[in-house]
Design a protein around this motif. Structure first.
Motif, PDB file in Angstrom:
ATOM      1  N   VAL A   1      -0.357 -13.314  -3.960  1.00  0.00           N
ATOM      2  CA  VAL A   1      -1.927 -13.008  -3.058  1.00  0.00           C
ATOM      3  C   VAL A   1      -2.552 -14.540  -2.808  1.00  0.00           C
ATOM      4  CG1 VAL A   1      -4.189 -12.416  -4.102  1.00  0.00           C
ATOM      5  CG2 VAL A   1      -2.023 -11.262  -4.864  1.00  0.00           C
ATOM      6  N   ALA A   2      -3.046 -14.541  -1.619  1.00  0.00           N
ATOM      7  CA  ALA A   2      -3.554 -15.727  -1.294  1.00  0.00           C
ATOM      8  C   ALA A   2      -5.055 -15.858  -1.496  1.00  0.00           C
ATOM      9  CB  ALA A   2      -3.351 -15.988   0.078  1.00  0.00           C
ATOM     10  N   VAL A   3      -5.686 -16.857  -2.187  1.00  0.00           N
ATOM     11  CA  VAL A   3      -7.087 -16.663  -2.354  1.00  0.00           C
ATOM     12  C   VAL A   3      -7.741 -18.103  -2.028  1.00  0.00           C
ATOM     13  CG1 VAL A   3      -7.103 -14.927  -4.190  1.00  0.00           C
ATOM     14  CG2 VAL A   3      -6.953 -17.460  -4.760  1.00  0.00           C
ATOM     15  N   PRO A   4      -8.830 -18.385  -1.862  1.00  0.00           N
ATOM     16  CA  PRO A   4      -9.363 -19.716  -1.591  1.00  0.00           C
ATOM     17  C   PRO A   4      -9.245 -20.501  -2.637  1.00  0.00           C
ATOM     18  CG  PRO A   4     -11.022 -18.252  -0.865  1.00  0.00           C
ATOM     19  CD  PRO A   4     -10.053 -17.527  -1.461  1.00  0.00           C
ATOM     20  N   SER A   5      -8.908 -22.020  -2.526  1.00  0.00           N
ATOM     21  CA  SER A   5      -8.631 -22.731  -3.786  1.00  0.00           C
ATOM     22  C   SER A   5      -9.736 -22.679  -4.771  1.00  0.00           C
ATOM     23  CB  SER A   5      -8.460 -24.043  -3.470  1.00  0.00           C
ATOM     24  OG  SER A   5      -9.423 -24.855  -2.813  1.00  0.00           O
TER      25      SER A   5
ATOM     26  N   LEU B   1      -1.081 -14.774   3.427  1.00  0.00           N
ATOM     27  CA  LEU B   1      -1.822 -15.821   4.412  1.00  0.00           C
ATOM     28  C   LEU B   1      -2.379 -15.242   5.483  1.00  0.00           C
ATOM     29  CD1 LEU B   1       0.268 -19.166   4.023  1.00  0.00           C
ATOM     30  CD2 LEU B   1      -1.920 -18.684   3.136  1.00  0.00           C
ATOM     31  N   VAL B   2      -1.602 -14.347   6.134  1.00  0.00           N
ATOM     32  CA  VAL B   2      -2.349 -13.386   7.466  1.00  0.00           C
ATOM     33  C   VAL B   2      -3.233 -12.723   6.950  1.00  0.00           C
ATOM     34  CG1 VAL B   2      -1.811 -11.640   8.919  1.00  0.00           C
ATOM     35  CG2 VAL B   2      -0.049 -13.331   8.485  1.00  0.00           C
ATOM     36  N   ALA B   3      -3.145 -11.893   5.592  1.00  0.00           N
ATOM     37  CA  ALA B   3      -4.133 -10.876   5.032  1.00  0.00           C
ATOM     38  C   ALA B   3      -5.548 -11.770   4.793  1.00  0.00           C
ATOM     39  CB  ALA B   3      -3.681 -10.102   4.022  1.00  0.00           C
ATOM     40  N   LEU B   4      -5.350 -12.764   3.945  1.00  0.00           N
ATOM     41  CA  LEU B   4      -6.438 -13.590   3.702  1.00  0.00           C
ATOM     42  C   LEU B   4      -7.491 -14.006   4.997  1.00  0.00           C
ATOM     43  CD1 LEU B   4      -8.062 -14.911   1.539  1.00  0.00           C
ATOM     44  CD2 LEU B   4      -6.590 -17.390   2.044  1.00  0.00           C
ATOM     45  N   ARG B   5      -6.637 -14.456   6.095  1.00  0.00           N
ATOM     46  CA  ARG B   5      -7.299 -14.914   7.199  1.00  0.00           C
ATOM     47  C   ARG B   5      -8.311 -13.804   7.870  1.00  0.00           C
ATOM     48  NH1 ARG B   5      -3.012 -17.718  10.559  1.00  0.00           N
ATOM     49  NH2 ARG B   5      -1.557 -16.916   8.985  1.00  0.00           N
ATOM     50  N   LEU B   6      -7.471 -12.469   7.288  1.00  0.00           N
ATOM     51  CA  LEU B   6      -8.442 -11.171   8.005  1.00  0.00           C
ATOM     52  C   LEU B   6      -9.471 -10.901   7.225  1.00  0.00           C
ATOM     53  CD1 LEU B   6      -5.154  -9.469   9.716  1.00  0.00           C
ATOM     54  CD2 LEU B   6      -6.948 -11.044  10.846  1.00  0.00           C
ATOM     55  N   THR B   7      -9.724 -11.482   6.030  1.00  0.00           N
ATOM     56  CA  THR B   7     -10.873 -11.095   5.043  1.00  0.00           C
ATOM     57  C   THR B   7     -12.254 -11.229   5.939  1.00  0.00           C
ATOM     58  OG1 THR B   7     -10.761 -13.046   4.017  1.00  0.00           O
ATOM     59  CG2 THR B   7      -9.607 -11.349   3.104  1.00  0.00           C
ATOM     60  N   ASP B   8     -13.218 -10.647   5.651  1.00  0.00           N
ATOM     61  CA  ASP B   8     -14.630 -10.742   5.817  1.00  0.00           C
ATOM     62  C   ASP B   8     -15.284 -10.306   5.169  1.00  0.00           C
ATOM     63  OD1 ASP B   8     -14.745  -8.192   6.732  1.00  0.00           O
ATOM     64  OD2 ASP B   8     -14.317  -8.557   8.754  1.00  0.00           O
ATOM     65  N   ASP B   9     -16.779 -10.366   5.086  1.00  0.00           N
ATOM     66  CA  ASP B   9     -17.719  -9.670   4.155  1.00  0.00           C
ATOM     67  C   ASP B   9     -17.689  -8.139   3.976  1.00  0.00           C
ATOM     68  OD1 ASP B   9     -18.725 -12.245   3.823  1.00  0.00           O
ATOM     69  OD2 ASP B   9     -20.449 -11.888   5.035  1.00  0.00           O
TER      70      ASP B   9
ATOM     71  N   ALA C   1      -0.688 -21.661  -7.988  1.00  0.00           N
ATOM     72  CA  ALA C   1      -0.544 -23.072  -7.675  1.00  0.00           C
ATOM     73  C   ALA C   1      -1.583 -23.155  -6.223  1.00  0.00           C
ATOM     74  CB  ALA C   1       0.761 -23.680  -6.950  1.00  0.00           C
ATOM     75  N   VAL C   2      -2.094 -24.417  -6.088  1.00  0.00           N
ATOM     76  CA  VAL C   2      -2.739 -24.887  -4.869  1.00  0.00           C
ATOM     77  C   VAL C   2      -1.957 -25.291  -3.608  1.00  0.00           C
ATOM     78  CG1 VAL C   2      -4.654 -26.251  -3.989  1.00  0.00           C
ATOM     79  CG2 VAL C   2      -5.063 -25.315  -6.092  1.00  0.00           C
ATOM     80  N   VAL C   3      -1.504 -24.837  -2.616  1.00  0.00           N
ATOM     81  CA  VAL C   3      -0.752 -25.316  -1.777  1.00  0.00           C
ATOM     82  C   VAL C   3      -1.655 -25.507  -0.356  1.00  0.00           C
ATOM     83  CG1 VAL C   3       1.309 -23.965  -2.742  1.00  0.00           C
ATOM     84  CG2 VAL C   3      -0.301 -22.700  -0.950  1.00  0.00           C
ATOM     85  N   ALA C   4      -1.078 -26.536   0.317  1.00  0.00           N
ATOM     86  CA  ALA C   4      -1.472 -26.883   1.652  1.00  0.00           C
ATOM     87  C   ALA C   4      -0.822 -26.036   2.792  1.00  0.00           C
ATOM     88  CB  ALA C   4      -1.177 -28.606   1.873  1.00  0.00           C
ATOM     89  N   THR C   5      -1.652 -25.467   3.577  1.00  0.00           N
ATOM     90  CA  THR C   5      -1.455 -24.701   4.721  1.00  0.00           C
ATOM     91  C   THR C   5      -1.733 -25.315   6.007  1.00  0.00           C
ATOM     92  OG1 THR C   5      -2.856 -23.060   4.856  1.00  0.00           O
ATOM     93  CG2 THR C   5      -1.058 -22.723   3.097  1.00  0.00           C
TER      94      THR C   5
ATOM     95  N   GLY D   1      -5.609 -25.036   5.809  1.00  0.00           N
ATOM     96  CA  GLY D   1      -6.269 -25.625   4.812  1.00  0.00           C
ATOM     97  C   GLY D   1      -5.841 -25.271   3.565  1.00  0.00           C
ATOM     98  N   VAL D   2      -6.275 -25.656   2.416  1.00  0.00           N
ATOM     99  CA  VAL D   2      -5.909 -25.597   1.039  1.00  0.00           C
ATOM    100  C   VAL D   2      -6.153 -24.333   0.485  1.00  0.00           C
ATOM    101  CG1 VAL D   2      -5.963 -26.595  -1.381  1.00  0.00           C
ATOM    102  CG2 VAL D   2      -6.302 -28.168   0.758  1.00  0.00           C
ATOM    103  N   VAL D   3      -4.935 -23.363   0.109  1.00  0.00           N
ATOM    104  CA  VAL D   3      -5.275 -22.104  -0.426  1.00  0.00           C
ATOM    105  C   VAL D   3      -4.478 -22.010  -1.819  1.00  0.00           C
ATOM    106  CG1 VAL D   3      -4.511 -19.935   0.408  1.00  0.00           C
ATOM    107  CG2 VAL D   3      -5.265 -21.385   1.990  1.00  0.00           C
ATOM    108  N   ARG D   4      -5.218 -21.068  -2.618  1.00  0.00           N
ATOM    109  CA  ARG D   4      -4.329 -21.033  -3.885  1.00  0.00           C
ATOM    110  C   ARG D   4      -3.452 -19.796  -3.805  1.00  0.00           C
ATOM    111  NH1 ARG D   4      -5.912 -23.074  -8.591  1.00  0.00           N
ATOM    112  NH2 ARG D   4      -7.745 -23.499  -7.997  1.00  0.00           N
ATOM    113  N   ALA D   5      -2.099 -19.969  -4.050  1.00  0.00           N
ATOM    114  CA  ALA D   5      -1.285 -18.929  -4.429  1.00  0.00           C
ATOM    115  C   ALA D   5      -1.230 -18.409  -5.609  1.00  0.00           C
ATOM    116  CB  ALA D   5       0.150 -19.472  -3.772  1.00  0.00           C
ATOM    117  N   VAL D   6      -1.265 -17.115  -5.500  1.00  0.00           N
ATOM    118  CA  VAL D   6      -1.349 -16.249  -7.026  1.00  0.00           C
ATOM    119  C   VAL D   6      -0.075 -15.267  -6.885  1.00  0.00           C
ATOM    120  CG1 VAL D   6      -2.522 -15.178  -8.802  1.00  0.00           C
ATOM    121  CG2 VAL D   6      -3.968 -16.348  -7.091  1.00  0.00           C
TER     122      VAL D   6
END
Lengths: 325, 339
Positions: free
Chosen positions: B160-164, B220-228, B175-179, B182-187
């Motif tokens: 699961v990708a979430v903002p750091s 990472l694809v899915a996270l970038r497609l999130t919006d409000d 873990a926080v990883v650089a992509t 930007g910097v994203v947290r991998a869960v």
């Protein structure tokens, strides 16, 4: 790594925070003080913030000139609340400086908060320094100031049952000497005696006095410098009194409660520990703290260090107890 | 005592003293001095208060250069250095910076990072997560990491990708990883259940932890497609689009269709309106969305085929615009905030 072949006893390591702090100023603080350095060292400026600190605790500063040893004039600085109504504890302070340096404005800072919190009255004595004024002048000047303070307790606003004597380094040694004088001459009754890493033994022959040479603050040679200035030819002989060199006292009974703190990496460690043991052996009351890796005067040099904070808190807790009791 | 040793003072405000500063903090690190000693030391050296906040939501502490107790504080606008996952140190100097301020902050940050790595009991877990989501770990490393995390057998695991800066609502290996984005947290999450934070991109299920790298790529694809409107996006729901997205992710330069979207946005088009076009919304609905008269909208729409190179009002054009909008978000969405 270098191994010192000349010394059988390697020195305990300095506390890392203190070592880092000392490293920053290594070339500015020589560990070894020799007699020819005395004039320059006496030029060290006083704490420019002292007046502000006095004001901050609501104290005023007064000076009195009294007769010291042999009738010579000495000055006492008195710090107390203006218009002290009820008598508070008295702190008779003797500054440090290896018997050869310093003045009455150095070292009172740590006691000033007790003016605000306990209505304490601080008296700090400008005893005359060696080598110009060798033993017994310094310790007798200090004793004269203590007697004057006790005699003027009412006027100063001091509760005579809560008068303590204390100081650091040479001031700790002189405090121990004055405490012995007060006992032997049936002088002022003291509530307690505060000996902060005191300079107690002119013989300079303990293991710690050999361990600290060319390192830290106030090394073996510096200690020689101070004691030579105070005692001259008499140093190391039986002609040295227990009041000048309290470690020589065979009888440590009948002393008021005593507090001693010292670093494990300083010249005075072993003589200070032995002094505490002597008080206990005589059935007396003494609180002793040996702070690991502390060099001489580390709490004043790097007050922000964890060890300094612990040392100061521990000392102040004791002081608060005796001033309140 | 001042008579013999004086007192440690702040460094010269005018002269840089890099070596002394480096040596000072190196000694603290070597001596295993704790964070408080480092912070107090930095305050003494700089002659100004020094603050430290170990994580965005953690309380910040400020130390003055004496023995007084720390006071609460936050970095605010003070000169600061960020380090580690999301820690920050700052200097509260109300005047022009001194010569050594930047160096003191930098070395303090380095010393604190070393300390936190040394004391961090979650470090092995963090490293295991890093290995499993990385593209270039060896099979051996992946197996070791899988063994360390000890997920239940026969249970699909998802990355699961979430903002750091997102706060996890339950303890999961992360873990926080650089992509590139930007910097994203991998869960890593075994089994089903809701996403542990929002926004979140939930990756496809991996049959075993050693295959988590594909799950992470999809997350990472899915996270970038999130919006409000869609704070949690499941990669599984993307279907065939996921493959397109992942292929486009590999492209060294952006596709011309994406560049065309950039041009439209620069020209004043908004993403919601463009999405409305792709969804076949009526002229009136589009005009309402854009806050303009429908005749103005009509005039604008007439110009679209020229800019896009295709007519988005046709069926094929709508699909092409829809995919281009998705790929545009994938290419342009970044996660640098919140650190």
């Amino acid at each position: 790594m270098e191994i010192a072949m000349t010394s059988i006893h390697p020195a305990p390591p300095f506390d890392p925070e203190l070592a880092a702090a000392l490293g920053l100023v290594a070339e500015m603080i020589p560990p070894t003080l020799t007699p020819e350095m005395i004039p320059a060292l006496r030029q060290m400026p006083d704490d420019p913030t002292l007046a502000d600190q006095v004001t901050a605790v609501g104290a005023v500063h007064e000076e009195r000139t009294i007769a010291g040893f042999g009738g010579g004039e000495i000055v006492l600085s008195i710090y107390r609340r203006p218009g002290q109504a009820t008598a508070g504890p008295g702190i008779y302070h003797i500054h440090g400086g290896g018997m050869i340096l310093g003045n009455r404005f150095q070292g009172v800072q740590g006691f000033l908060p007790y003016v605000a919190s306990h209505g304490a009255v601080i008296v700090s004595v400008e005893y005359r320094l060696a080598p110009e004024f060798p033993d017994p002048v310094p310790v007798e000047d200090c004793y004269a100031g203590l007697v004057w303070t006790a005699e003027h307790a009412t006027e100063l606003g001091i509760d005579p049952s809560r008068l303590i004597v204390g100081g650091a380094s040479a001031g700790g040694g002189l405090s121990a000497g004055v405490t012995l004088l007060a006992r032997d001459r049936r002088g002022p009754a003291l509530r307690a005696s505060l000996l902060i890493y005191p300079m107690l033994d002119d013989r300079n022959e303990t293991i710690s006095s050999h361990q600290i040479q060319g390192i830290g603050v106030w090394d073996r040679t510096s200690n020689d410098t101070g004691w030579d200035a105070l005692l001259g030819e008499r140093r190391g002989t039986d002609a040295v009194s227990v009041y000048a060199s309290p470690s020589r006292a065979d009888d440590l009974s009948g002393l008021p409660p005593t507090f001693i703190d010292v670093g494990s990496a300083e010249v005075f460690r072993d003589e200070d520990v032995a002094y505490a043991s002597g008080i206990w052996a005589a059935g007396g009351e003494c609180e002793l703290h040996v702070w690991p890796g502390g060099f001489h005067g580390f709490d004043g040099f790097a007050p922000q260090a964890q060890l300094s904070i612990a040392m100061t808190e521990t000392r102040n807790r004791w002081l608060t107890r005796v001033l309140e009791g | 005592m001042r008579e013999l040793a004086g007192r440690l003072r702040a460094l010269d405000p005018e002269a840089g003293d890099t070596l002394r500063v480096i040596e000072y903090f190196d000694r603290l690190v070597d001596g295993r001095v704790g964070a408080e000693g480092m912070l107090r030391g930095a305050a003494v050296l700089s002659g100004a208060a020094i603050g430290h906040q170990p994580a965005p939501r953690a309380p910040g502490r400020v130390f003055d250069g004496d023995a007084s107790a720390a006071r609460p504080g936050l970095p605010g606008e003070w000169p600061a250095v960020r380090f580690g996952d999301d820690a920050v140190v700052w200097i509260e100097r109300g005047e022009a910076p001194h010569a050594n301020d930047a160096m003191v902050l930098e070395r303090l940050a380095i010393a604190l990072s070393i300390l936190s790595q040394r004391l961090d009991t979650t470090a092995p877990t963090r490293r295991a997560v890093e290995v499993l989501v990385s593209a270039d770990a060896t099979d051996d490393e992946r197996e070791q990491a899988t063994a360390h995390l000890a997920f239940p057998a026969h249970t699909p695991v998802r990355a699961v990708a979430v903002p750091s800066s997102a706060h996890l609502d339950r303890p999961l290996p992360h873990a926080v990883v650089a992509t590139r984005f930007g910097v994203v947290r991998a869960v890593l999450q075994a089994g089903g259940g809701a996403a542990p934070a929002t926004p979140a991109g939930v990756g496809i299920a991996a049959a075993s932890a050693t295959q988590l790298r594909d799950s992470w790529r999809s997350a990472l694809v899915a996270l970038r497609l999130t919006d409000d409107a869609h704070p949690v996006v499941q990669a599984d729901d993307l279907g065939v689009l996921l493959g397109i997205a992942e292929t486009e992710d590999q492209r060294p330069v952006v596709h011309p269709d994406i560049a065309a979207i950039d041009a439209l946005i620069t020209a004043g088009w908004t993403e919601p309106v463009l999405r409305g076009i792709a969804a076949g919304a009526s002229l009136r609905a589009l005009a309402l969305d854009a806050g303009i008269h429908h005749s103005s909208m009509d005039a604008r729409l007439q110009k679209l085929p020229t800019v896009l190179g295709y007519d988005p009002m046709t069926g094929a054009g709508r699909t092409r615009l829809d995919v281009a909008l998705m790929l545009h978000r994938l290419a342009r969405r970044r996660f640098d905030g919140g650190v």
